[in-house]
Motif scaffolding. Sequence first.
Motif, mmCIF file in Angstrom:
data_model
loop_
_atom_site.group_PDB
_atom_site.id
_atom_site.type_symbol
_atom_site.label_atom_id
_atom_site.label_comp_id
_atom_site.label_asym_id
_atom_site.label_seq_id
_atom_site.Cartn_x
_atom_site.Cartn_y
_atom_site.Cartn_z
ATOM 1 N N ARG A 27 9.187 -9.104 21.445
ATOM 2 C CA ARG A 27 9.012 -9.341 20.017
ATOM 3 C C ARG A 27 7.567 -8.963 19.674
ATOM 4 N NH1 ARG A 27 11.264 -14.772 18.097
ATOM 5 N NH2 ARG A 27 13.142 -13.636 18.560
ATOM 6 N N VAL A 28 7.412 -8.069 18.700
ATOM 7 C CA VAL A 28 6.099 -7.498 18.382
ATOM 8 C C VAL A 28 5.730 -7.795 16.929
ATOM 9 C CG1 VAL A 28 4.752 -5.354 18.264
ATOM 10 C CG2 VAL A 28 6.483 -5.648 20.049
ATOM 11 N N LEU A 29 4.484 -8.176 16.736
ATOM 12 C CA LEU A 29 3.905 -8.304 15.413
ATOM 13 C C LEU A 29 3.110 -7.026 15.162
ATOM 14 C CD1 LEU A 29 3.141 -10.229 12.970
ATOM 15 C CD2 LEU A 29 1.061 -10.701 14.279
ATOM 16 N N ALA A 30 3.448 -6.292 14.113
ATOM 17 C CA ALA A 30 2.770 -5.033 13.799
ATOM 18 C C ALA A 30 1.978 -5.194 12.516
ATOM 19 C CB ALA A 30 3.796 -3.917 13.651
ATOM 20 N N ILE A 31 0.707 -4.774 12.540
ATOM 21 C CA ILE A 31 -0.182 -4.902 11.385
ATOM 22 C C ILE A 31 -0.707 -3.521 11.004
ATOM 23 C CG2 ILE A 31 -2.285 -5.964 10.474
ATOM 24 C CD1 ILE A 31 -1.917 -8.142 12.661
ATOM 25 N N GLU A 32 -0.628 -3.214 9.708
ATOM 26 C CA GLU A 32 -1.088 -1.916 9.202
ATOM 27 C C GLU A 32 -2.070 -2.148 8.070
ATOM 28 O OE1 GLU A 32 -1.916 1.684 7.870
ATOM 29 O OE2 GLU A 32 -1.008 0.351 6.407
ATOM 30 N N SER A 33 -3.235 -1.497 8.154
ATOM 31 C CA SER A 33 -4.267 -1.660 7.122
ATOM 32 C C SER A 33 -5.138 -0.412 7.014
ATOM 33 C CB SER A 33 -5.152 -2.873 7.441
ATOM 34 O OG SER A 33 -5.847 -2.647 8.664
ATOM 35 N N SER A 34 -4.540 0.751 7.144
ATOM 36 C CA SER A 34 -5.339 1.977 7.239
ATOM 37 C C SER A 34 -5.917 2.465 5.923
ATOM 38 C CB SER A 34 -4.520 3.093 7.881
ATOM 39 O OG SER A 34 -3.397 3.395 7.081
ATOM 40 N N CYS A 35 -5.396 1.998 4.784
ATOM 41 C CA CYS A 35 -5.933 2.469 3.514
ATOM 42 C C CYS A 35 -5.959 1.327 2.505
ATOM 43 C CB CYS A 35 -5.130 3.665 3.005
ATOM 44 S SG CYS A 35 -5.914 4.465 1.575
ATOM 45 N N ASP A 36 -4.998 1.288 1.596
ATOM 46 C CA ASP A 36 -5.071 0.314 0.507
ATOM 47 C C ASP A 36 -3.887 -0.644 0.451
ATOM 48 O OD1 ASP A 36 -3.313 2.326 -0.240
ATOM 49 O OD2 ASP A 36 -3.801 2.155 -2.365
ATOM 50 N N GLU A 37 -3.148 -0.757 1.508
ATOM 51 C CA GLU A 37 -2.085 -1.753 1.588
ATOM 52 C C GLU A 37 -2.215 -2.514 2.899
ATOM 53 O OE1 GLU A 37 1.502 0.512 0.977
ATOM 54 O OE2 GLU A 37 1.408 0.128 -1.173
ATOM 55 N N THR A 38 -2.018 -3.806 2.819
ATOM 56 C CA THR A 38 -2.008 -4.645 4.016
ATOM 57 C C THR A 38 -0.543 -4.945 4.304
ATOM 58 O OG1 THR A 38 -4.077 -5.659 3.251
ATOM 59 C CG2 THR A 38 -2.910 -6.748 5.057
ATOM 60 N N ILE A 70 -2.761 -1.423 -5.439
ATOM 61 C CA ILE A 70 -2.645 -0.394 -6.481
ATOM 62 C C ILE A 70 -3.400 -0.781 -7.745
ATOM 63 C CG2 ILE A 70 -1.020 0.703 -8.087
ATOM 64 C CD1 ILE A 70 0.980 0.811 -5.769
ATOM 65 N N ASP A 71 -3.198 -1.997 -8.228
ATOM 66 C CA ASP A 71 -3.848 -2.428 -9.465
ATOM 67 C C ASP A 71 -5.371 -2.457 -9.340
ATOM 68 O OD1 ASP A 71 -1.356 -2.708 -10.604
ATOM 69 O OD2 ASP A 71 -1.263 -4.866 -10.288
ATOM 70 N N ILE A 72 -5.868 -2.788 -8.167
ATOM 71 C CA ILE A 72 -7.311 -2.875 -7.948
ATOM 72 C C ILE A 72 -7.964 -1.499 -8.052
ATOM 73 C CG2 ILE A 72 -9.082 -3.410 -6.206
ATOM 74 C CD1 ILE A 72 -6.947 -5.533 -5.176
ATOM 75 N N HIS A 73 -7.341 -0.494 -7.469
ATOM 76 C CA HIS A 73 -7.944 0.843 -7.399
ATOM 77 C C HIS A 73 -7.586 1.738 -8.587
ATOM 78 C CE1 HIS A 73 -9.395 0.001 -3.371
ATOM 79 N NE2 HIS A 73 -8.185 -0.469 -3.077
ATOM 80 N N ALA A 74 -6.566 1.389 -9.337
ATOM 81 C CA ALA A 74 -6.084 2.246 -10.431
ATOM 82 C C ALA A 74 -7.184 2.574 -11.438
ATOM 83 C CB ALA A 74 -4.898 1.596 -11.131
ATOM 84 N N ARG A 75 -7.990 1.601 -11.761
ATOM 85 C CA ARG A 75 -9.031 1.835 -12.777
ATOM 86 C C ARG A 75 -10.110 2.804 -12.321
ATOM 87 N NH1 ARG A 75 -10.177 -4.242 -12.365
ATOM 88 N NH2 ARG A 75 -10.939 -4.347 -10.253
ATOM 89 N N PHE A 76 -10.177 3.062 -10.995
ATOM 90 C CA PHE A 76 -11.169 3.987 -10.452
ATOM 91 C C PHE A 76 -10.581 5.378 -10.201
ATOM 92 C CE2 PHE A 76 -12.393 -0.287 -9.013
ATOM 93 C CZ PHE A 76 -13.615 -0.389 -9.654
#
Length: 91
Positions: free
Chosen positions: A5-16, A35-41
């Motif tokens: 049983r494996v817990l996989a974590i991904e955080s390479s860009c803008d989604e956790t 998405i909402d955080i970066h949209a204004r930029f």
Amino acid sequence: MIVPRVLAIESSCDETACAVVDDRTVRSSVVRTQIDIHARFGGVVPELASRHHLGAVSAVVDEALARAECPLDALDAVAVTEGPGLVGALL
């Protein structure tokens, strides 16, 4: 045959994201987007992405474990993204 049983974590860009998998079955999958955080930029701001991963990762992991009905001590391994991606986000 024992199925890990494996817990996989991904955080390479803008989604956790986090998932609990065993054999070829996804027991849970949780994604927290920025998405909402970066949209204004007009695109991903690496420093903001890194900060928001720090604030999100514990809750995302906890939710994935709860949805999978899997206590932390029942895991056999943890897999994480190591690249490619934003350096700060990967840390």
